[in-house]
Each structure stands twice: as C-alpha cells, then as structure tokens.
Design a protein around this motif. Structure first.
Motif, PDB file in Angstrom:
ATOM      1  N   GLU A 173      -2.998   7.481   5.129  1.00 15.42           N
ATOM      2  CA  GLU A 173      -3.011   7.170   6.378  1.00 15.42           C
ATOM      3  C   GLU A 173      -3.914   6.170   7.127  1.00 15.42           C
ATOM      4  OE1 GLU A 173      -0.306   8.804   8.540  1.00 15.42           O
ATOM      5  OE2 GLU A 173      -0.262  10.470   7.330  1.00 15.42           O
ATOM      6  N   PRO A 174      -3.080   4.822   7.080  1.00 14.15           N
ATOM      7  CA  PRO A 174      -3.707   4.737   8.111  1.00 14.15           C
ATOM      8  C   PRO A 174      -4.530   4.825   9.390  1.00 14.15           C
ATOM      9  CG  PRO A 174      -1.316   3.335   7.141  1.00 14.15           C
ATOM     10  CD  PRO A 174      -1.447   4.642   7.275  1.00 14.15           C
ATOM     11  N   TRP A 175      -3.609   5.534   9.613  1.00 14.58           N
ATOM     12  CA  TRP A 175      -4.582   5.934  11.211  1.00 14.58           C
ATOM     13  C   TRP A 175      -4.162   7.974  10.603  1.00 14.58           C
ATOM     14  CZ3 TRP A 175      -8.331   5.879  14.049  1.00 14.58           C
ATOM     15  CH2 TRP A 175      -8.708   6.644  15.126  1.00 14.58           C
ATOM     16  N   GLY A 176      -2.614   7.871  11.107  1.00 14.15           N
ATOM     17  CA  GLY A 176      -2.506   9.516  11.503  1.00 14.15           C
ATOM     18  C   GLY A 176      -2.461  10.168  12.786  1.00 14.15           C
ATOM     19  N   TYR A 177      -1.428  10.253  13.694  1.00 12.12           N
ATOM     20  CA  TYR A 177      -1.725  10.840  14.957  1.00 12.12           C
ATOM     21  C   TYR A 177      -1.220  12.136  15.091  1.00 12.12           C
ATOM     22  CZ  TYR A 177      -0.669   6.997  18.648  1.00 12.12           C
ATOM     23  OH  TYR A 177      -1.788   5.952  19.629  1.00 12.12           O
ATOM     24  N   THR A 178      -0.850  12.519  13.750  1.00 15.37           N
ATOM     25  CA  THR A 178      -0.523  13.922  14.059  1.00 15.37           C
ATOM     26  C   THR A 178      -1.807  14.778  14.397  1.00 15.37           C
ATOM     27  OG1 THR A 178      -0.581  14.246  11.123  1.00 15.37           O
ATOM     28  CG2 THR A 178       1.803  15.041  13.344  1.00 15.37           C
ATOM     29  N   GLY A 233       0.378  -1.354  -0.136  1.00 15.10           N
ATOM     30  CA  GLY A 233      -0.246  -0.655  -0.635  1.00 15.10           C
ATOM     31  C   GLY A 233       0.532   1.052  -0.015  1.00 15.10           C
ATOM     32  N   ARG A 234       2.020   1.354   0.380  1.00 17.97           N
ATOM     33  CA  ARG A 234       3.386   2.705   1.007  1.00 17.97           C
ATOM     34  C   ARG A 234       3.350   2.463  -0.111  1.00 17.97           C
ATOM     35  NH1 ARG A 234       5.076   4.493   6.089  1.00 17.97           N
ATOM     36  NH2 ARG A 234       4.748   2.722   6.978  1.00 17.97           N
ATOM     37  N   TYR A 235       4.181   1.743  -0.772  1.00 18.46           N
ATOM     38  CA  TYR A 235       4.610   1.364  -2.201  1.00 18.46           C
ATOM     39  C   TYR A 235       3.601   2.325  -3.216  1.00 18.46           C
ATOM     40  CZ  TYR A 235       9.592  -0.204  -0.613  1.00 18.46           C
ATOM     41  OH  TYR A 235      10.572  -0.431   0.208  1.00 18.46           O
TER      42      TYR A 235
HETATM   43  C1  1S3 Z   1       1.567   4.477  10.459  1.00 22.18           C
HETATM   44  O1  1S3 Z   1       3.257   5.228  10.441  1.00 22.18           O
HETATM   45  P1  1S3 Z   1       3.068   5.715   9.010  1.00 22.18           P
HETATM   46  O2  1S3 Z   1       3.696   7.464   9.960  1.00 22.18           O
HETATM   47  O3  1S3 Z   1       4.261   5.436   8.253  1.00 22.18           O
HETATM   48  O4  1S3 Z   1       1.461   3.634  11.951  1.00 22.18           O
HETATM   49  C2  1S3 Z   1       1.233   4.714  12.360  1.00 22.18           C
HETATM   50  C3  1S3 Z   1       0.027   4.141  13.589  1.00 22.18           C
HETATM   51  O5  1S3 Z   1      -0.358   3.392  13.755  1.00 22.18           O
HETATM   52  C4  1S3 Z   1       0.044   5.088  11.702  1.00 22.18           C
HETATM   53  O6  1S3 Z   1      -0.900   6.482  12.700  1.00 22.18           O
HETATM   54  C5  1S3 Z   1       0.102   5.661  10.973  1.00 22.18           C
HETATM   55  O7  1S3 Z   1      -0.920   6.319   9.975  1.00 22.18           O
HETATM   56  C6  1S3 Z   1       1.466   4.979   9.193  1.00 22.18           C
HETATM   57  O8  1S3 Z   1       1.414   5.561   9.103  1.00 22.18           O
END
Ligand code: 1S3
Ligand code: G6P
Length: 682
Positions: A497-502, A193-195
C-alpha cells in the motif's frame, strides 16, 4: 531557447495523468482533492492533461474556449492534424482547467510511434497489450502537445508533472527531443512491487536482491516495466508517495527518488464537533436498515450493541490485506464467543469484483422488512384511529380503552403474514451479488475456510458487497462517504500500500481505523504520533512480526475496540477527527511545491543566484512527542512541521523557507458533556 531565459517565477504547470476527470482509482482522488490548493496557487496557469473518456467527461467537464494564445495555437494545430481534444473546466472544487485528448484519433500513428519508442528509448512494445498501446499513444500525443506549446510560449518556464507509468511515455520523449520544459515523475506504486507482493514472495526482505528484468519478464510485464523505469530516469525530479515506496523504487526502478509527496485530502471542517457525530448517527441508521433486511429472520442481535467494521479498496486480495482481515475476523469471533461478549460485529467487505446482479435473497431481505414496516405503519394508523374513537366516546365510570381491543382481527392477520414472510430456513447470506466466479473467488473461499457463515451464535457476521457503493443501490443505498461515516471502524491490513487513502478518509471523517506499517499512511502516522491508538489510528506491525503474530495483533485491536463503551467510542471519534488537519492538502501540498522548485532549479540553474542544489532526503528525527497530559494526545512540537520534515525534499534557498510552513496545533478538545445533543450512555 537558451537555458535560463525562461521566467521561472511566473511559470506554468501541467499535470499529466490517465485519471483526469475519469474515476479509476487513487490518482483520481489525488488530483481531485488537490485541485483546490493547486488552483489557489496557480489559477489559470495550471492545466491537467489526460486522455478523453467521453462518458465521464460529459458529466465532469464543462467545455470552454481557451484564452491563452499558446494554448489556442497548439490545440488548433493538433486539431488540424486530426487529434480531437476537449478543453474545459473540471467541475470540482477549485475548477481546474483540463485538456483531454481523444487518443482514438492518434492510433493511425501507433506503429510508427512504437518503432520510434524502441529506437529513441529502447523500450519494446509487443503486440496485443492494449493498455500499453494506449499509454504509448497518449504519451506521444502529450509530447507532441508540449513540444508545440513551448514553441508558442517562449517566455514562461513550464513544469510538467507526470503521474504513474501509464502517463510516463512522454518523459523519455521530452528528454530526447529536448523539449524546453522541466519534468517531475511521481509514481504511486511500482509495477513490479504490485506484482511481486500479490504473489507469495517475502517482498520487503528481498527488495535489494530481485533480478528486476528477469522478474518483470517472468510476469510478462517487461515492456511496461521499461516504460516505468524509463520515465523515472528521464524525469528531472523523481518522486513517490511514501518513504516505503521510495525505498522500493530505489531498488526496483534503480533511481532513488528525490523526495516523497504524500497524499492529502481536501478537509472540510465542521464548525462544531457534534456535527460529524450527528452525521455518524444518521448514516448508521441507514446501515441499520440494511442490516435488518439482510439478516431478516435472524435479527437476534441488538443494534445498540452492534459495531460496523469494514474494509474497502481495489480487489487485490493479498496486497490490500483482505486475507488477513478475514482470518482475524474468524479469530475475533472465537474470542468474543469465549469471552461471552454481548456485542456483535458486522464486518463489511467492499471490493468491486465481477458480478452479474444483486441476489434475489438480498433484494428479498430489504423487501420483506419494507413490507413489515409498511404494515406496522398501517396498523399504527388503525390503532390510533380506534383509540381516538374509544377515547372520544368514553364517559366517567366506564373502563379505560383496553389495548387488547385495539388490534383488529384483520390487523392481526396482516401482521402474521409479515411475520411468516420473515421465516427463513437458510442462514443470512454472505454476499449481496451473484458472482461471476463464485467457486473460485478468493474472498468467498477464505470465508468458507474460516466458516464465517452468519450463524446466530456468531458474534462476527460478514457481508461481502462486491461492488462500489452508491446511493441509488436498492439494497444498500449509501454513497461510500456516508457509509464510512456510519461505521465504527475501517480495517485495512495491507501488505502492499504505497499510501492508502482509505484509512486517511476514515480519519478526516472521525472514524477510527486499523492499518499497517507497510502502508505509506500507517508509516506517516506512526512517525508523527507516538500514541496513535488513542487517536483511533491502530497500526499493525507487518514488518517485524510473523503473519500469525500480526493477525493476533489485529484481533487484539478489534477485540479491545468491542469492549469500549459508547462514551469511549464517541470520545475516540472526536480525537480521530482532530487529526484531520494533518492530512489536509494545505499541509501536504507543501511537498509538491518543493518538488516544483527543485525541478525549476535543475532545469534552469542560471535563473537562480546560487546553483548549489539543496540536500535531498535530508533527515529529521522530529516526532510529535508523547503527551504530558492524560490520556495521551499528540502535542504540537516546538517549531514547525510538514510531512517533509521527516525526510523528503529540502527547501531550496530561494524557494520555501521553514517559516512558510504552517505550524500544526492540535485543536482544543471538546468535552462531550457539553455537546448540545443527548448522550445515551451505557
Ligand atoms: C495507488 O493506488 P492503489 O490503491 O493501487 O495510488 C494511491 C494514490 O497515491 C495510493 O493511495 C495507493 O496506496 C496506491 O495503491
Ligand atoms: C454520535 C451521536 C450520538 C450517538 C452516537 C452513537 O455521537 O451524536 O447521538 O449516541 O453517535 O455512537 P456509536 O459508537 O454507538 O455508534
């Protein structure tokens, strides 16, 4: 050990990840912020396993002697065979126990383990990929540890939760070796997914059609992909962090996750709302100081009418939506100019890239302003002294002391020098650091293309800070959290963005943010709140709209924000902050509890009265309804709610019941007029 003999109610928990006491990215944030609720539940029955990073462990871990007999025996046996370990307490809230393995002491077996991985799991490991080698060595050490541990610990059930593929090699090994533990694999993204998203494919519309092996092969990550897929299939319970990543995992890893474990935060509530507002003001002053230095000679915009926007994260230009952010800033600039706006937006881009040093210009900016400050302080003293002496000597009938006589010739010369030092022939710079690859940097090139050059006429100025923030930085001396508090809005236009902590961090700090419906966080909030924008949660539609329309929607959100009055901004920040309980691990952690219950049930069905497995991914269509009052506010719905209420792990019969959930009630709104601080309103 016969199935069902282990004590499931008094079980032990291990969590395995490469970011234990080692800050790399999102998983570190998950483990660190979650530690408090997990230790509250498990106490010393909870241990985190990770690779030893000495420099980080020195700071974050205090060494301890283990007390548990099985732990002592296992560590001793591994130490005797040459594996070095560090057992201790992670110095964070909750102080969980950690066991860190020095993977360098396992490399003697690397070739043997690579061969074994191929024969037991069919996972290839070509030479020259040091990250994969590290994952293999760590995985084999963890499997070794678990195998010995359950040999010594025969009574209690053991749950092992693995985070991300880098920690996933042990999973197929546990299965093949029939190690008597129950396992959970939580993926925080998928490799493919990321790639794929970082390229130029239409990812979400084609998820079910990708030839996954071929795509992984084309990108040279087939072996890594095999580890990830192997881990997902070998685990008793497979989970991910959001529904959008669950869907992606189903298609790319070919296993439908059993549940979604969203990420929470360790929310620290202030007793009064105005406290976080005061912190905003204090941090904003520090950003103001930076801005004055950075824009020296061009400080023709009023700090009172200036808004600070920012984006931050891992440098994944397209995935984190930096491309969309810059394009939208250019359009916002145009819109604000055309509308004759008296506001200025300073947009910060905080993405760590390869840099050499701070630029001379960035350092000079701060130095010039500091000298001006020092000179004015000295003049202030001189003027004060003179005024005092003139006043003392004053007698009735004389003229009052005249302000024209107060500045001496030398004061004037000093001041002139400082003013001339602030003359600048160039525009204020975009970037604060010397980049290793300035000419090819995607962020800089996009800024060049959009011509956002910090002209005086620009209503949107840009500052690219290609390094993580910290308070020891001579140019922008703020830690990330303080910086966020001082800003007005975070913008995270992510495509992947699987989750997105920011944006979640913004929310708990009472800072409005813009995110997208392609991020786990954005979808979560959209599901939960009908009128999210009133709460400072703006969600750009990147699913159903074309790119151009999404950019325009983002511009609309930002432009509308620039038109808010100070009072409206303050009110909105209060509303945003009131959502923070929604993101607290005290609520979010319930999904982890459910996943563990499920893992125990699957591994030890005989330990339960009934062996009927709960219905996973059951769906609920509950949503916090639109408010009855004006302006909109999320109303607590009748009944109880956790994030899992909209489709995630269902509770097992003798596991959690709905009554265990915490009912969520939006805190009462505080009237800003009642604040014990003065409001300077427009
Ligand atoms: C992943 O880190 P990222 O910034 O590569 O994991 C995080 C924690 O689960 C998640 O918030 C983030 O969306 C993902 O992309
Ligand atoms: C907080 C402070 C106020 C300040 C305000 C500025 O609410 O407590 O004293 O006036 O922030 O808000 P602004 O959106 O203009 O940064």
């Amino acid at each position: 050990m016969a199935e069902g003999v282990r004590d499931v109610s008094n079980h032990l928990l291990f969590e395995v990840a490469t970011e234990v006491a080692n800050r790399v990215g999102g998983i570190y944030s998950v483990l660190k912020s979650k530690a408090q609720v997990t230790t509250a539940e498990y106490g010393s029955a909870y241990t985190l396993l990770g690779p030893l990073n000495r420099s980080s462990a020195q700071v974050e871990v205090e060494e301890l002697e283990p007390k548990d007999p099985a732990m002592i025996a296992t560590i001793k046996s591994m130490n005797d065979r040459g594996i070095k370990t560090l057992y201790g307490r992670w110095l964070i809230d909750g102080a969980p126990r950690v066991l860190l393995f020095d993977t360098s002491t396992g490399y003697a077996w690397l070739d043997e383990w690579k061969g074994d991985l191929w024969s037991v799991a069919g996972i290839p490991s070509p030479p020259g990929d040091s990250e994969t080698n590290e994952a293999i060595v760590f995985g084999y050490i963890v499997a070794w540890f678990l195998g010995e541990f359950v040999y010594h610990e025969k009574k209690r059930a053991v749950i092992v939760q693995f985070h991300e593929w880098l920690a996933g090699v042990a999973l197929p090994l546990c299965k093949k070796r029939r190690i008597d533990v129950t396992t959970i694999f939580t993926t925080h993204a998928t490799l493919l997914g990321r790639y794929l998203c970082a390229g130029s494919v239409d990812f979400y519309n084609n998820l079910q059609y990708f030839d996954v092996d071929a795509e992984a092969g084309k990108r040279g990550i087939y072996h890594r992909y095999c580890i990830e897929r192997g881990a997902a299939h070998a685990a008793d319970v497979f989970t991910t962090v959001s529904h959008i990543t669950a869907y992606e995992s189903e298609h790319l890893l070919k296993r439908k996750p059993d549940g979604v474990l969203p990420n929470g935060l360790n929310v620290k509530k202030f007793s009064a709302t105005h406290e976080f507002q005061n912190l905003h003001q204090v941090a904003k002053q520090k950003i103001n100081d930076f801005v004055r230095g950075h824009f020296y000679g061009h400080n023709d915009f009023d700090p009172e009418n200036t808004l600070y926007f920012f984006t931050a994260g891992r440098y994944e230009y397209r995935n984190k939506g930096v491309d969309m952010f810059i394009e939208s800033l250019a359009r916002l600039n145009h819109r604000m100019k055309s509308a004759g706006s008296n506001m200025t937006v300073v947009a910060f881009i905080i993405l760590p890239a390869q840099t050499q040093s701070l630029t001379v210009e960035a350092l000079k900016g701060q130095a010039v302003i500091k000298s001006l400050h020092d000179t004015i302080k000295a003049i202030e003293v001189n003027v004060g002294q003179k005024l005092f002496e003139r006043s003392i000597a004053w007698t009735d009938g004389q003229d009052m002391p005249d302000d024209k006589d107060l500045l001496s010739a030398s004061d004037k010369i000093m001041l002139r020098r400082r003013l001339f030092a602030m003359k600048r022939n160039s525009l204020p710079p975009i970037v604060t650091h010397n980049m290793l690859n300035d000419a090819e940097d995607p962020v800089l090139n996009q800024i060049r293309r959009c011509q956002l050059f910090n002209h005086s006429s620009d209503r949107v100025k840009v500052v690219f800070h290609p390094e993580f923030l910290n308070s020891a930085n001579p140019v922008l001396p703020l830690d990330y959290d303080d910086f966020v508090r001082g800003t007005h809005m975070g913008v995270f236009a992510s495509y992947y963005e699987p989750w997105g902590y920011t944006p979640a961090e913004c929310t708990v700090m009472g800072v409005p943010s813009i995110t997208t419906n392609l991020s786990g966080f954005g979808c979560y909030m959209e599901e939960l709140i009908e009128n999210a924008a009133d709460y400072g949660i703006y969600i750009v539609d990147r699913r159903m709209k074309g790119v151009d329309d999404s950019v325009n929607q983002l511009v609309d959100y930002m432009f509308e924000f620039t038109r808010k009055s100070k009072r409206q901004r303050i009110n909105q920040r209060n509303r945003t902050e009131r959502l923070s309980d929604l993101l607290d691990w005290k609520r979010m952690g319930m999904e982890y509890v459910k996943a563990r219950q499920l893992a125990l049930r699957r591994a030890y069905p005989n330990a339960y009265d009934e062996d009927e497995e709960p219905d996973f991914f059951g769906s609920h269509d509950a949503k916090i309804s639109r408010p009855l009052s004006e302006p909109g506010s999320p109303r607590d719905r009748s009944g109880m709610m956790t994030p899992g209420d909209f489709a995630s792990l269902q509770e097992g019969r003798e596991g959690l019941s709905t009554e265990d959930y915490i009912a969520w009630k939006l805190p009462e709104e505080e009237d800003p007029d009642d604040y014990p601080f003065p409001l300077t309103l427009k």
